[in-house]
Each structure stands twice: as C-alpha cells, then as structure tokens.
Scaffold this active site. Structure first.
Site, short mmCIF file in Angstrom:
data_model
loop_
_atom_site.label_atom_id
_atom_site.label_comp_id
_atom_site.label_asym_id
_atom_site.label_seq_id
_atom_site.Cartn_x
_atom_site.Cartn_y
_atom_site.Cartn_z
N SER A 240 0.79 -1.20 0.02
CA SER A 240 -0.14 0.10 0.02
C SER A 240 0.62 1.24 0.14
O SER A 240 1.51 1.50 -0.96
CB SER A 240 -0.84 -0.08 1.32
OG SER A 240 -1.95 0.91 0.98
N HIS A 241 0.69 2.01 1.11
CA HIS A 241 1.24 3.22 1.27
C HIS A 241 2.80 3.16 1.47
O HIS A 241 3.64 4.27 1.50
CB HIS A 241 0.68 4.20 2.02
CG HIS A 241 0.17 3.64 3.54
ND1 HIS A 241 -0.47 2.46 3.67
CD2 HIS A 241 0.94 3.65 4.75
CE1 HIS A 241 -0.44 2.04 4.83
NE2 HIS A 241 0.61 2.78 5.48
N ASP B 178 -6.09 2.12 -3.31
CA ASP B 178 -7.40 2.16 -2.31
C ASP B 178 -7.62 3.45 -1.30
O ASP B 178 -8.66 3.80 -0.77
CB ASP B 178 -7.50 0.97 -1.24
CG ASP B 178 -6.22 0.64 -0.54
OD1 ASP B 178 -5.45 1.60 -0.69
OD2 ASP B 178 -6.30 -0.42 0.05
N ARG B 179 -6.51 4.33 -1.37
CA ARG B 179 -6.85 5.53 -0.41
C ARG B 179 -7.00 6.79 -1.57
O ARG B 179 -6.43 6.71 -2.61
CB ARG B 179 -5.46 5.94 0.24
CG ARG B 179 -5.25 4.83 1.22
CD ARG B 179 -3.89 5.33 2.14
NE ARG B 179 -4.03 4.06 3.06
CZ ARG B 179 -3.14 4.45 4.30
NH1 ARG B 179 -2.84 5.52 4.60
NH2 ARG B 179 -2.96 3.38 5.27
N LYS C 36 -11.69 -0.50 0.25
CA LYS C 36 -11.77 1.21 -0.05
C LYS C 36 -11.34 1.24 -1.37
O LYS C 36 -10.62 0.68 -1.97
CB LYS C 36 -11.03 1.87 1.09
CG LYS C 36 -9.56 1.33 1.14
CD LYS C 36 -9.04 2.16 2.49
CE LYS C 36 -7.45 1.99 2.65
NZ LYS C 36 -7.04 0.87 3.33
N ASP D 292 -2.83 6.10 -3.34
CA ASP D 292 -1.70 5.43 -2.61
C ASP D 292 -1.22 4.25 -3.56
O ASP D 292 -1.43 4.18 -4.69
CB ASP D 292 -2.20 5.10 -1.18
CG ASP D 292 -3.18 3.68 -1.13
OD1 ASP D 292 -3.82 3.71 -2.30
OD2 ASP D 292 -2.90 3.07 -0.45
N ASP E 205 -1.52 1.27 -3.89
CA ASP E 205 -2.59 0.07 -4.32
C ASP E 205 -3.76 0.88 -4.60
O ASP E 205 -4.72 -0.02 -5.12
CB ASP E 205 -2.53 -1.01 -3.29
CG ASP E 205 -3.12 -0.44 -2.06
OD1 ASP E 205 -2.89 0.62 -1.59
OD2 ASP E 205 -3.82 -1.44 -1.35
C1 VG1 Z 1 -3.34 1.89 8.34
C2 VG1 Z 1 -4.59 2.71 8.44
C3 VG1 Z 1 -5.85 1.78 8.29
C4 VG1 Z 1 -5.95 1.21 7.07
C5 VG1 Z 1 -4.84 0.31 6.72
C6 VG1 Z 1 -4.42 -0.25 5.42
O1 VG1 Z 1 -3.56 0.91 9.26
O2 VG1 Z 1 -4.60 3.22 9.95
O3 VG1 Z 1 -7.14 2.78 8.36
O4 VG1 Z 1 -7.13 0.26 6.90
O5 VG1 Z 1 -3.66 0.98 7.03
O6 VG1 Z 1 -4.73 0.83 4.39
P1 VG1 Z 1 -2.59 0.85 10.70
O7 VG1 Z 1 -2.75 -0.57 11.39
O8 VG1 Z 1 -1.25 1.31 10.22
O9 VG1 Z 1 -2.95 2.02 11.49
V1 VG1 Z 1 -3.80 0.32 3.14
O10 VG1 Z 1 -4.22 1.58 1.87
O11 VG1 Z 1 -2.56 0.06 3.72
O12 VG1 Z 1 -4.28 -1.20 2.45
CO CO Z 2 -3.63 1.18 0.26
#
Ligand code: VG1
Ligand code: CO
Length: 544
Positions: free
Chosen positions: A113-114, A282-283, A377, A278, A280
């Site tokens: 992801s990010h 989804d953000r 998302k 982001d 992948d």
């Molecule tokens: C973070 C965010 C959470 C989100 C998750 C995955 O998790 O706070 O809201 O669902 O990333 O997002 P954490 O446990 O680091 O707070 V993504 O865009 O990585 O799939």
């Molecule tokens: Co993501």
C-alpha cells in the site's frame, strides 16, 4: 511439467497485520518465505479445486517475481484458472471488482500500500475472499496457524508466464488468463457515476483538475477514466506511470507525502480540484483550490450528498466508520435517520456489514472511503464521487465543505503519528495507558471531563465474532476524544497513532487551523500517555 513437493521449515513471523503480511522485500526474498505464506493461505482454504483465483499487485519491486511463484503454486495446488492483471497490475479495488465480477473463489493481492517500494523497502501480500474483500480475522488467524506448522509446499516446475500479453495460456492443468487491468473497473465506475454530466462539466472550461498517481498503481486507471473516458486534458494525470520504487517517493496521499500536488493546489493559478491516491489505489486525498478536505469530512460529505449520484440515488442503507475516524458521518446518519456502525481499524471489518446490506458507504480517517460496489476502499471511486457532486452543485470544494459544517457542525480532527518508535517502549506506553483506564472516568483535566475511557472491543453484528484491544479511547463530556493505537501495517519498529477530535457547532468558530483548535487536547494526550517521555520524541513524525 511436474508438480514438485518442496520441504521447508516454518517462519515464526508470518502473522498478517491490519491488511495482510507486510515486510521488507529482503524478508520476502529469503528462501521459501513467500512460498510458505502462499501455501499457508491455500492450506487454510477448502473447496478451491478447479476454481478461479485472481492475482495482481501494485507493481512495486518483486511484484512480477512473486506473481510467477504464485501462479506455479496455484497450478500445483489445483486451482482451475487464474486471472492476472496485465503486467501483474491490479489496484486493490480493481482486484476486488474482478473477484466479484467473475465469481472467483478468492484473490491474492500483492501490495504494501502506502509503504515505500524498491529492493530496500517494503512488499506485502494478502488474501481476499470470494466477496472480494480482505479475509476476515478467522481466516488470517488460520493462515498464521498453518504458517507455523508448514513442512512442505507444492509448485509446478515450469517456465514463467508472459504477464504482458493479454490472453489465455495453460500452466499444467490450470488456465492462466492475462486480463486488461482497467476495463472491468472502468465499466463499474461508469455504471455508478454520471459520466456524461462529468464530461460536460470538464469540457465547459470552467473547471480544472489535477490527479496525482504518485508513480503507483492508479496511473493507468486514472489516465483511462479521467483523460480517455471523461475527456480531461492530457496531462491531467501526473506521475501516471507505475514504477517499481514509486520514483523513490512515499505513495501515501496526504499533505506531507503528496507535496507535489499540494504545491500545485496551493500555488499561483491553482486548479479547482486535486486528488491523489496511494500505492495500491485504495486511498484518496481530496483537495480544493487552497483547501484540504479531511478524510473523515469527505466520508460525511459523500454520505450527505449521495442522492445526487446515480449509483446511490435511492439512498443509503447505512454508513460505517472505523473507530478512530471522526464522528462527522455520525451526525449525517442521525439527521438522515440511518444506522451508523463503528468498527475496528482495517477494511476487513466492513465486509459483513456490506454483505448484509446494513451499510452502503464506509470510511476510515486514513484517507480511505468506499461503498458496497466492491469490498475494498477505493481511491478513484471517491474522486469520481466528488467530481459527480461538483458537477451537480457547480460549487467550489471549499464552499461545499463549509456549507456542510454549517449544517452539521465541524469535527476538528487530526492524527499524530510517531513512526519507528522502539517496539518495547511503544508497548509499555500502551500497557501503562491501559492500566490507567479504570481511574480516568469522571476526572477533570482543565476544561475537559472524562466521560469514558476504554480499550475498544468490537462484536461483529452479523457473525458475532469478537475483536478485542482495538485502540484506547478517552472520551470527554463535550464530545471530544483522544484515541491511541499502534499501527498494524508498519514494518520497522512500532508506530504510535494518536487521533484527536473535537466538535464545533458554532459557525463563527469553524475556521481555525485544526492544530490550533486541538491544541489543548494535544497537550492533554501527552500529559495522559507521557508520549514524549516514553518515546523520546519531541514531536510526531507525520501529522495528518
Ligand atoms: C493503516 C490505517 C488503516 C488502514 C490500513 C490499510 O493501518 O490506519 O485505516 O485500513 O492502514 O490501508 P494501521 O494499522 O497502520 O493504522 V492500506 O491503504 O495499507 O491497504
Ligand atoms: Co492502500
């Protein structure tokens, strides 16, 4: 082509976090590391023989190698067909869309992801079930259990598949179909939003926008949807080529990491609308001209205006937000007379509510919004939702948000992250806080009186499953809150997240900088949790 059974030994650290297993690329490159986890996924599943699996990722370093391994293991383990995105590319929401559209058994999504990508950065893998959503906790726990017991895995000894050429090929007795990464997802978007209206709005010349894909997965999606299908000028999408290291950037759409876009939207002759997504896809981050929309407000505004959008014109069944997300959407739900659910952090907790038709829109403070159209998302979906609302209302982003605050009040909101903190210190901070909880209720801190203090636990209203210790909440009698939790997606040390929120119904007081409006709560969070002392940090690493 023969099926090989390879003996292996378990790794002890394959416990999936908030969103799958995320580790350094180097960890995944250890002999058998990825293979063990993939076999543990398959071992936890039943009834997939001959069925379809969807595979794709965000294009980061190691995506292609991982996909080749997964294809050969899927064939050896008896899947009938794998659908894989061209070039190995599928955004997380597109993968969810493809799983649902093809009634696949499930899918494997490769993404961190990010988190930054490249040989010295992060990689990730997660399993999604047949509804298109992230595996629920009982599945991720089973995967973890199998990963600790594994003694062998199965893989087909064969050549690599050409991932760049669309079409079907045979891998042992399994079919591999390389599919267009964007088509199904683009069609789904066109079925939800008024593309004709948005196209006219863009063509009118009174509206300019800029989309930043941050060299991550949404590039091809954004170019096809905004520039090709909606006729936005070429160049509307910047950083639109997915790169294995995201151009060295941090593909996290917030004011800190998406500074290139922020500079444009806050600069001379800024466009009317800006958005970023982001790694992948989804953000999303939504910006107006010189104006930032907090993700929590964005969710509330989408909910309040949903009737303007064709896919949601008959109204919403309900809404859901993760616990640390601001309560702005609760106000909308109350006014519109619908249910509002509060879940732990992570999209997997929305799946049952969406499947049961109890919630239509869901969101998280971490720049994540989505609906029942898929089970993830969805960044570009949120951008299109905003565009549709803007095209109908013909107002600026800023005036839409400010009118919303006038009607519902403003929930000032901010998240302070302390990244790469020593794990032991972070755990002690949380343990100390937990032991304070029973003494806090009724206590007065300056103007704030504690109304409740607890460690959030969630009982899923559909299947009754229970998730404990999902974040410490301290709520005050005026409705403001401080929430503390540790991240479940980091790969290095611990990340402490402190979420701060206060409510301001008075229009005259709705124009403060959130850090100023929340200043007392920020001080109080340090007083209660001893953040500076415990972490040795003077200030957060990232404020969103
Ligand atoms: C973070 C965010 C959470 C989100 C998750 C995955 O998790 O706070 O809201 O669902 O990333 O997002 P954490 O446990 O680091 O707070 V993504 O865009 O990585 O799939
Ligand atoms: Co993501």
């Amino acid at each position: 082509m023969s099926i090989k059974t390879v003996s292996t030994q378990p790794f002890t650290d394959q416990k999936p976090g908030t969103s799958g297993l995320r580790k350094r690329v180097k960890a995944f490159q250890q002999t058998n590391y990825l293979e063990n986890f993939v076999q543990a996924i398959f071992n936890s599943l039943e009834g997939y023989q001959g069925q379809t699996l969807v595979v794709g990722g965000d294009g980061r370093y190691y995506n292609r190698q991982a996909i080749q391994i997964i294809l050969k293991m899927s064939a050896a383990n008896g899947f009938g067909r794998v659908l894989v995105g061209q070039g190995g590319i599928l955004s997380t929401p597109a993968a969810s869309c493809v799983i649902r559209k093809n009634q696949a058994f499930g899918g494997i999504i490769l993404s961190a992801s990010h988190n930054p990508g490249g040989p010295d950065n992060d990689f990730g893998i997660k399993y999604n079930i047949g509804n298109g959503g992230p595996a629920p906790e009982k599945v991720t726990e089973a995967i973890y259990t199998y990963s600790k017991e594994i003694t062998s895995y199965q893989i087909l000894a064969t050549e690599d598949v050409n991932l760049d050429k669309l079409g079907t090929s045979q891998l042992g007795s399994m079919q591999v179909e390389v599919i267009d990464s964007v088509a199904d997802y683009g069609d789904l978007m066109a079925s939800l939003f008024d593309f004709d209206l948005i196209r006219k709005f863009i063509a009118s010349g009174n509206f300019r926008m800029c989309i930043d894909s941050m060299h991550a997965v949404t590039g091809p999606y954004a170019i096809e949807i905004f520039e090709e299908r909606l006729g936005a000028p070429i160049g509307t999408v910047q950083n639109g080529t997915p790169l294995e290291d995201f151009g060295g950037g941090h593909p996290d759409p917030n004011l800190v990491y998406a500074h290139e876009l922020v500079d444009i939207l806050y600069g001379e002759g800024a466009p009317d609308f800006g958005a970023a997504s982001d790694g992948d896809g989804d953000r999303n981050m939504i910006l107006g001209r010189k104006f930032f929309v907090t993700p929590s407000d964005s969710l509330a505004i989408l909910a309040a205006n949903a009737k303007l959008v064709p896919g949601y014109s008959s109204g919403l069944a309900g809404v859901a937000r993760s616990m640390p997300t601001s309560q702005a959407v609760d106000k909308v739900a109350a006014q519109l007379g619908m249910d509002c659910y509060e879940t732990p952090t992570g999209w997997k907790f929305f799946g049952n509510l969406l499947d049961a038709g109890k919630a239509t829109l869901c969101g998280e403070e971490s720049f994540g919004t989505g609906s029942n159209h898929v089970r993830e998302k969805d960044g570009l979906w949120a951008v299109l939702f905003w565009l549709n609302i803007l095209a109908v209302k013909q107002q600026s982003v800023e005036s839409i948000v400010k009118e919303h605050w006038q009607s519902y009040g403003r929930n000032y909101y901010s998240r302070h992250d302390y990244e790469e903190v020593d794990t032991e210190k972070a755990n002690t901070l949380m343990t100390n806080l937990r032991s304070l909880l029973s003494t806090l209720k009724g206590k007065q801190f300056g103007q704030y009186q504690v109304a409740y203090a607890d460690d959030f636990g969630y009982t899923d209203p559909i299947d009754g499953s229970i998730s404990q210790k999902q974040g410490i909440r301290i709520g005050f009698s005026d409705g403001s809150r401080i929430v503390f939790r540790l991240s479940g997606t980091g790969t290095q040390g611990a990340t402490l997240r402190v979420y701060l929120e206060s409510y301001e119904p008075d229009v005259a007081k709705q124009n403060l900088d959130p850090q100023q409006a929340l200043a007392d709560l920020i001080t109080l969070s340090d007083e209660i949790a001893q953040i500076r002392q415990m972490t040795g940090r003077e200030k957060p690493t990232v404020i969103t």
